[in-house]
Scaffold this motif. Structure first.
Motif, PDB file in Angstrom:
ATOM      1  N   UNK A 158       0.800  -1.227   0.014  1.00 29.17           N
ATOM      2  CA  UNK A 158       0.006  -0.132  -0.078  1.00 29.17           C
ATOM      3  C   UNK A 158       0.811   1.420  -0.095  1.00 29.17           C
ATOM      4  N   UNK A 159       1.764   1.316  -0.794  1.00 30.31           N
ATOM      5  CA  UNK A 159       2.661   2.445  -1.173  1.00 30.31           C
ATOM      6  C   UNK A 159       1.763   3.467  -1.801  1.00 30.31           C
ATOM      7  N   UNK A 160       1.649   4.550  -1.135  1.00 29.56           N
ATOM      8  CA  UNK A 160       0.743   5.813  -1.771  1.00 29.56           C
ATOM      9  C   UNK A 160       1.448   6.112  -3.049  1.00 29.56           C
ATOM     10  N   UNK A 161       0.637   6.478  -4.027  1.00 29.76           N
ATOM     11  CA  UNK A 161       1.238   6.880  -5.407  1.00 29.76           C
ATOM     12  C   UNK A 161       0.778   8.058  -5.859  1.00 29.76           C
ATOM     13  N   UNK A 162       1.568   9.091  -6.258  1.00 32.64           N
ATOM     14  CA  UNK A 162       1.087  10.549  -6.428  1.00 32.64           C
ATOM     15  C   UNK A 162       1.572  11.133  -7.705  1.00 32.64           C
ATOM     16  N   UNK A 163       1.278  12.376  -7.896  1.00 30.66           N
ATOM     17  CA  UNK A 163       1.911  12.679  -9.059  1.00 30.66           C
ATOM     18  C   UNK A 163       3.284  12.792  -9.598  1.00 30.66           C
ATOM     19  N   UNK A 164       4.032  12.613  -8.159  1.00 34.13           N
ATOM     20  CA  UNK A 164       5.210  12.706  -8.411  1.00 34.13           C
ATOM     21  C   UNK A 164       5.822  11.418  -8.963  1.00 34.13           C
TER      22      UNK A 164
END
Lengths: 282, 262
Positions: A158-164
């Motif tokens: 559950x690693x959060x994924x964002x725009x980075x």
């Protein structure tokens, strides 16, 4: 294919000939020709991969499995060793191992850029840079197979994924660019000095342990600067951090850009100086 | 128009022996001001070509004649752009293709089909253009079902046939050939001869290095006699062949003297 000096035809007295092209312009022409024959090195790299895994049902996925086994084994034990939890550690480890494999095999195979192609170089004139592009592209294909582990590692924990995440693309491009000059440079040195490949191989083994690939640079405390200025850590970090959705270490991009400029520039000077000698050394 | 004009071409080969191939020894030598391992850069050079000049224009078929070690293959490699001359210049225009030792370039683990594509890539021909030629090449080389087997399973004759067929399937402007046709069985040679004739005819310039005087007189109109890397005679092929025969005959007695001098 190779036309030596197309602008002059060599008739008339030698005093009337224009000066021969400089080494730098020949080297630049070589690189330009190499870039524009992308179909050549992509096709050659694909053939390399086909050949290497001929007769094995899994093909390049064998490497993926070996990376998987290493990740499971280290991911099971090291969190206890470092006193962190697996959810933080395993994604960091998996992405680190996958990227390290690319970095280290490209450096190791970069030593064979020209030596391994001896029979071709002695048979057919072609731009020398094609051989370097071939090494890098071949390892990018292997990286693509290995990278299958990354989304699993991220989703499972559950690693959060964002725009980075998008930053990983230019980072990988910069990494590949560096891989090209490294292959070119090590390829030339190894053609001249045949003890370089084993030296590089043992160097890589040591560097794996002193580079924060499977341990966090923060563990170094006030000696963290040794990790920050390590270009091999920067190479891993600029791609890994966006994947994990964390900021890169403050120095990583700068170290990588410096490596690209200084290393790339140095390798170009080196290439221009010794390009004409490569065929003689093989 | 194609042309090939070497001007005062010289080539010197570095001979690396023992320590001069070692980075460790080279560094040691540099840091100890030559006391330790002072032979690290003890390089010996061999002059393979000395001041070679000639002019080739469309229609020229040049024979390179000379004994073993006369510099024929080195000259072909310089003309092909593989070796950059250590001195002198090479003026050239036209697409060059070099058939030096074609079986060397075959990859033993790849299949015949893959090798055809592979050779095409090395010659600068896109696989897309090469694929339609595969069947023709395989048929000429008489590979049959072996086309999809690794080249390591081929007989020596099959390898040469494959190498020859693939190297001659795309026309070129400047053709550089080392003597290698002599291998192969008589049946194949007869068929190769026809294909070779077509191939040579379609090229504008040919340079052929050979020991075989009948072959040279058949294919070439001009000749150059090389001895220890220097041009000792040039002109119409018949004259040069005659000179070569003279020197060969005389060479029986002068050879020991030359050895002592060299």
């Amino acid at each position: 294919m190779a036309t030596a000096e197309p602008l002059t035809d060599g008739t008339g007295p030698s005093s009337a000939w224009p000066a021969p092209p400089s080494r730098a312009s020949l080297a630049l022409g070589d690189l330009r020709q190499g870039c524009s024959s992308g179909w050549m090195w992509t096709a050659l790299a694909m053939q390399d991969i086909r050949l290497r895994y001929r007769g094995s049902a899994l093909g390049p996925f064998w490497l993926t499995i070996s990376t998987l086994i290493m990740s499971v084994a280290m991911g099971g034990i090291y969190p206890h060793l470092f006193g962190t939890n697996a959810a933080n550690y395993v994604p960091y480890l998996v992405t680190g191992l996958v990227l390290w494999q690319f970095v280290s095999t490209t450096i190791a195979e970069g030593c064979g850029t020209f030596v391994a192609m001896e029979s071709v170089i002695h048979q057919t004139p072609m731009p020398f840079s094609v051989h370097a592009f071939r090494v890098v592209y071949r390892n990018l294909i292997v990286l693509a197979h290995n990278a299958i582990l990354v989304p699993f590692g991220l989703l499972l924990f559950h690693v959060p994924v964002d725009a980075r995440l998008l930053l990983a693309a230019p980072a990988l491009l910069l990494l590949s660019l560096n891989a090209v000059w490294v292959s070119l440079f090590l390829g030339i040195v190894s053609a001249r000095f045949r003890d370089v490949p084993p030296i590089v191989a043992s160097f890589l083994q040591v560097v794996f342990f002193v580079t924060p690939v499977f341990w966090a640079p923060d563990a170094l405390g006030r000696w963290k600067i040794f990790a920050d200025l390590n270009p091999l850590f920067a190479a891993v970090d600029i791609v890994r951090a966006p994947l994990l959705g964390v900021p890169t270490q403050p120095w990583s991009w700068w170290v990588m850009l410096a490596a690209t400029l200084l290393g790339g520039g140095g390798a170009f000077v080196f290439f221009a100086r010794f390009r004409s000698r490569i065929a003689y050394w093989l | 128009m194609a042309y090939l004009r070497p001007r005062d071409l010289s080539v010197e080969f570095p001979i690396y022996q023992g320590g001069s191939r070692s980075l460790k020894k080279a560094l040691l030598a540099a840091s100890s001001q030559g006391n330790v391992a002072r032979d690290a850069f003890d390089r010996v050079t061999v002059r393979a070509l000395g001041q070679v000049s000639f002019d080739l224009e469309d229609g020229d078929r040049l024979a390179l004649i000379g004994g073993n070690g006369a510099g024929k293959t080195t000259l072909l490699r310089v003309l092909a752009g593989i070796f950059q001359p250590t001195q002198g210049r090479l003026f050239a225009a036209g697409r060059v293709s070099a058939l030096l030792n074609p079986s060397v370039g075959l990859d033993p683990d790849s299949t015949g089909r893959e090798n055809i594509i592979l050779r095409g890539i090395y010659l600068g021909i896109h696989p897309r253009e090469m694929r339609p030629r595969v069947d023709e090449v395989a048929a000429f080389a008489e590979l049959g079902h072996f086309i999809d087997l690794p080249v390591r399973t081929y007989s020596a004759g099959m390898m040469i046939r494959l190498a020859f067929a693939v190297s001659t399937c795309v026309p070129t402007e400047i053709l550089l050939m080392d003597e290698w046709l002599s291998a192969g069985d008589a049946h194949f040679l007869a068929r190769a001869h026809q294909r070779m004739a077509d191939f040579v005819r379609s090229s504008k310039i040919m340079v052929l290095a050979s020991h075989s005087m009948p072959l040279v007189e058949e294919w070439c109109n001009r000749g150059i006699l090389l001895e220890q890397g220097r041009v000792v005679a040039s002109g119409p092929v018949r004259d040069v062949v005659a000179r070569y025969r003279e020197r060969e005959a005389a060479g029986q007695s002068t050879a020991p003297a030359r050895q002592a001098a060299g």
